[in-house]
Design an enzyme around this catalytic site. Structure first.
Site, PDB file in Angstrom:
ATOM      1  N   GLU A 110      -5.256 -51.123  -7.490  1.00  0.00           N
ATOM      2  CA  GLU A 110      -4.631 -51.223  -6.290  1.00  0.00           C
ATOM      3  C   GLU A 110      -3.459 -52.472  -6.389  1.00  0.00           C
ATOM      4  OE1 GLU A 110      -7.255 -53.068  -3.262  1.00  0.00           O
ATOM      5  OE2 GLU A 110      -6.758 -51.435  -1.872  1.00  0.00           O
ATOM      6  N   ARG A 185      -8.427 -46.815  -4.309  1.00  0.00           N
ATOM      7  CA  ARG A 185      -8.325 -46.390  -2.832  1.00  0.00           C
ATOM      8  C   ARG A 185      -6.996 -45.345  -3.037  1.00  0.00           C
ATOM      9  NH1 ARG A 185      -9.126 -52.000  -0.676  1.00  0.00           N
ATOM     10  NH2 ARG A 185     -11.356 -52.024  -0.163  1.00  0.00           N
TER      11      ARG A 185
HETATM   12  N1  LIG Z   1     -21.934 -54.228  -9.557  1.00  0.00           N
HETATM   13  C1  LIG Z   1     -21.763 -55.737  -9.463  1.00  0.00           C
HETATM   14  N2  LIG Z   1     -22.783 -56.187  -9.640  1.00  0.00           N
HETATM   15  C2  LIG Z   1     -22.437 -57.721  -9.654  1.00  0.00           C
HETATM   16  N3  LIG Z   1     -21.286 -58.177  -9.285  1.00  0.00           N
HETATM   17  C3  LIG Z   1     -20.172 -57.460  -9.009  1.00  0.00           C
HETATM   18  C4  LIG Z   1     -20.412 -56.015  -9.163  1.00  0.00           C
HETATM   19  N4  LIG Z   1     -19.278 -55.529  -9.023  1.00  0.00           N
HETATM   20  C5  LIG Z   1     -18.462 -56.320  -8.617  1.00  0.00           C
HETATM   21  N5  LIG Z   1     -19.010 -57.673  -8.849  1.00  0.00           N
HETATM   22  C6  LIG Z   1     -18.468 -59.014  -8.438  1.00  0.00           C
HETATM   23  O1  LIG Z   1     -18.102 -58.692  -6.976  1.00  0.00           O
HETATM   24  C7  LIG Z   1     -16.602 -59.547  -7.034  1.00  0.00           C
HETATM   25  C8  LIG Z   1     -15.843 -58.422  -6.256  1.00  0.00           C
HETATM   26  O2  LIG Z   1     -15.572 -57.217  -7.186  1.00  0.00           O
HETATM   27  P1  LIG Z   1     -14.082 -56.579  -7.275  1.00  0.00           P
HETATM   28  O3  LIG Z   1     -12.889 -57.439  -7.099  1.00  0.00           O
HETATM   29  O4  LIG Z   1     -14.496 -55.378  -8.237  1.00  0.00           O
HETATM   30  O5  LIG Z   1     -14.185 -55.813  -5.663  1.00  0.00           O
HETATM   31  P2  LIG Z   1     -13.124 -54.582  -5.090  1.00  0.00           P
HETATM   32  O6  LIG Z   1     -13.882 -53.814  -4.370  1.00  0.00           O
HETATM   33  O7  LIG Z   1     -12.409 -54.510  -6.323  1.00  0.00           O
HETATM   34  O8  LIG Z   1     -12.429 -55.485  -3.991  1.00  0.00           O
HETATM   35  P3  LIG Z   1     -11.102 -55.317  -3.287  1.00  0.00           P
HETATM   36  O9  LIG Z   1     -11.901 -54.261  -2.121  1.00  0.00           O
HETATM   37  O10 LIG Z   1     -10.802 -56.533  -2.517  1.00  0.00           O
HETATM   38  O11 LIG Z   1     -10.129 -54.509  -4.088  1.00  0.00           O
HETATM   39  C9  LIG Z   1     -16.113 -59.611  -8.315  1.00  0.00           C
HETATM   40  O12 LIG Z   1     -16.358 -61.321  -8.580  1.00  0.00           O
HETATM   41  C10 LIG Z   1     -16.963 -59.291  -9.247  1.00  0.00           C
HETATM   42  O13 LIG Z   1     -17.119 -59.667 -10.468  1.00  0.00           O
HETATM   43  N1  LIG Z   2      -5.589 -54.152   6.255  1.00  0.00           N
HETATM   44  C1  LIG Z   2      -5.656 -53.882   5.662  1.00  0.00           C
HETATM   45  N2  LIG Z   2      -5.002 -52.363   5.398  1.00  0.00           N
HETATM   46  C2  LIG Z   2      -5.253 -51.721   4.051  1.00  0.00           C
HETATM   47  O1  LIG Z   2      -4.763 -50.759   3.840  1.00  0.00           O
HETATM   48  C3  LIG Z   2      -5.833 -52.640   2.846  1.00  0.00           C
HETATM   49  N3  LIG Z   2      -5.861 -52.162   1.644  1.00  0.00           N
HETATM   50  C4  LIG Z   2      -6.455 -53.093   1.226  1.00  0.00           C
HETATM   51  N4  LIG Z   2      -6.768 -54.415   2.238  1.00  0.00           N
HETATM   52  C5  LIG Z   2      -7.287 -55.527   1.975  1.00  0.00           C
HETATM   53  C6  LIG Z   2      -8.475 -55.686   1.401  1.00  0.00           C
HETATM   54  C7  LIG Z   2      -8.763 -56.833   0.563  1.00  0.00           C
HETATM   55  O2  LIG Z   2      -8.660 -58.016   1.033  1.00  0.00           O
HETATM   56  C8  LIG Z   2      -7.579 -56.705  -0.459  1.00  0.00           C
HETATM   57  C9  LIG Z   2      -7.502 -56.065  -1.606  1.00  0.00           C
HETATM   58  O3  LIG Z   2      -8.108 -54.874  -1.580  1.00  0.00           O
HETATM   59  O4  LIG Z   2      -6.408 -56.063   0.638  1.00  0.00           O
HETATM   60  C10 LIG Z   2      -6.201 -53.878   3.299  1.00  0.00           C
HETATM   61  N5  LIG Z   2      -6.135 -54.410   4.392  1.00  0.00           N
END
Ligand SMILES: Nc1ncnc2c1ncn2[C@@H]1O[C@H](COP(=O)(O)OP(=O)(O)OP(=O)(O)O)[C@@H](O)[C@H]1O
Ligand SMILES: Nc1nc(=O)c2ncn([C@H]3C[C@H](O)[C@@H](CO)O3)c2[nH]1
Length: 320
Positions: A110, A185
């Site tokens: 993303e 996403r």
């Molecule tokens: N399965 C897991 N077990 C433990 N910790 C995790 C796990 N998955 C992710 N984490 C931890 O949780 C935090 C958030 O993970 P990550 O950045 O991958 O989330 P994301 O879903 O990509 O977030 P966003 O919605 O902001 O894009 C990080 O610090 C990561 O190390």
């Molecule tokens: N308002 C809003 N609309 C989107 O389409 C969207 N996609 C991601 N996010 C926010 C979530 C995490 O903080 C951060 C990284 O995922 O960005 C969004 N926020």
């Protein structure tokens, strides 16, 4: 304050580049061919033939512009899957795991850093000059969602279209296995999770919501197969778990994010991907296979869980 009309025209301008590549796939019914007409062509026959030729020409041009031959426009063998889930549920972490497992899987992150660094020079020439200002749209959206949510959704969605329109790398086309492009996403969660949620929260007003939906549908329909997905991986975890991970990650812009917001996003995911009660406007998306994984499992530390997840993903990809 920008009027919605001004914002839409800005969006159209920004979309100029990809708009150039817009193509149609089989949107018309059977049309007459000059050589098969029994009687002299009528004006409407000629119009239909011209429309057909123009449409073919623009399809050829768009293929030429995107650097793909007709057979490569949308290589059927390459599957496209998005990873969906709440904020900080672990999508990027899981995506990195997938990338490390199989060279046939290409993960597209993303573009958060783009949203955090919007460059605005006074002209193109000056874009790299000291006059360039950088704004953090992610921060602006969290600080003043009423003002910035619509702008944020136009930009996040545009960047997601760009990502989904990228052709697969050459190595995937020659792969013997099951090549898969995996997106973190998609243009669909942009609408059916975030934009919808912002509308329901009153941060996007009814006029902005109507405009967003109108251009979103137009773009999805125009880009057709190019932005279709074959499957979705839904990383599911209780909002409380996501909150813990969000705090652990400590992204500065998210410091004011409340559990209530994550609860609402969780409900949107459940309605779209589990209960299937969200109104969806694209036929293929209504039928899309969803693989649900329990993301509260700490797969980072547990090799057995990691292996179970990978097996499930491999089996899922093989069914698409
Ligand atoms: N399965 C897991 N077990 C433990 N910790 C995790 C796990 N998955 C992710 N984490 C931890 O949780 C935090 C958030 O993970 P990550 O950045 O991958 O989330 P994301 O879903 O990509 O977030 P966003 O919605 O902001 O894009 C990080 O610090 C990561 O190390
Ligand atoms: N308002 C809003 N609309 C989107 O389409 C969207 N996609 C991601 N996010 C926010 C979530 C995490 O903080 C951060 C990284 O995922 O960005 C969004 N926020």
């Amino acid at each position: 304050m920008c009027s919605p009309l001004h914002r839409v025209s800005k969006l159209t301008e920004s979309l100029g580049l990809i708009g150039f590549q817009v193509r149609r796939f089989g949107c018309y019914g059977p049309r007459p061919r000059l050589e098969t007409l029994q009687t002299p062509p009528t004006t409407s026959d000629l119009r239909a033939i011209m429309a057909q030729k123009t449409s073919r020409l623009s399809l050829t041009c768009s293929r030429y512009l995107s650097g793909l031959s007709p057979s490569e426009t949308r290589p059927a063998r390459v599957k496209r899957v998005s990873i969906e889930g709440n904020i900080a549920v672990g999508k990027s972490t899981f995506a990195r795991l997938l990338q490390s497992v199989c060279p046939d899987w290409e993960v597209m992150a993303e573009p958060v850093s783009k949203w955090q660094n919007i460059e605005s020079g006074t002209s193109k020439k000056e874009a790299a000059s000291p006059q360039t200002t950088v704004s953090n749209l992610l921060q602006m959206m969290y600080e003043d969602p009423q003002r910035w949510s619509y702008t944020f959704q136009t930009y996040s969605c545009m960047s997601r279209f760009r990502t989904q329109l990228q052709p697969p790398p050459a190595r995937m086309l020659s792969s013997e296995g099951t090549p898969v492009q995996v997106y973190e996403r998609s243009v669909y969660s942009d609408r059916y999770i975030f934009a919808l949620n912002m509308f329901e929260l009153g941060c996007i007003n009814p006029t902005e919501w109507a405009i967003y939906q109108d251009w979103h549908s137009l773009l999805v329909e125009q880009f057709g197969h190019q932005v279709e997905l074959e499957g979705i991986i839904y990383l599911r975890a209780p909002p409380q778990k996501c909150m813990e991970r969000l705090k652990l990650r400590g992204r500065a812009e998210e410091k004011e994010v409340k559990l209530d917001y994550l609860d609402k996003l969780h409900v949107q995911h459940e309605k779209w991907l589990v209960e299937k009660s969200t109104e969806i406007h694209f036929e293929k998306l209504k039928q899309i296979p969803v693989l649900q994984l329990d993301a509260s499992e700490e797969f980072l530390r547990d090799q057995e869980v990691r292996e179970q997840f990978i097996t499930k993903v491999k089996n899922f990809f093989n069914t698409l």
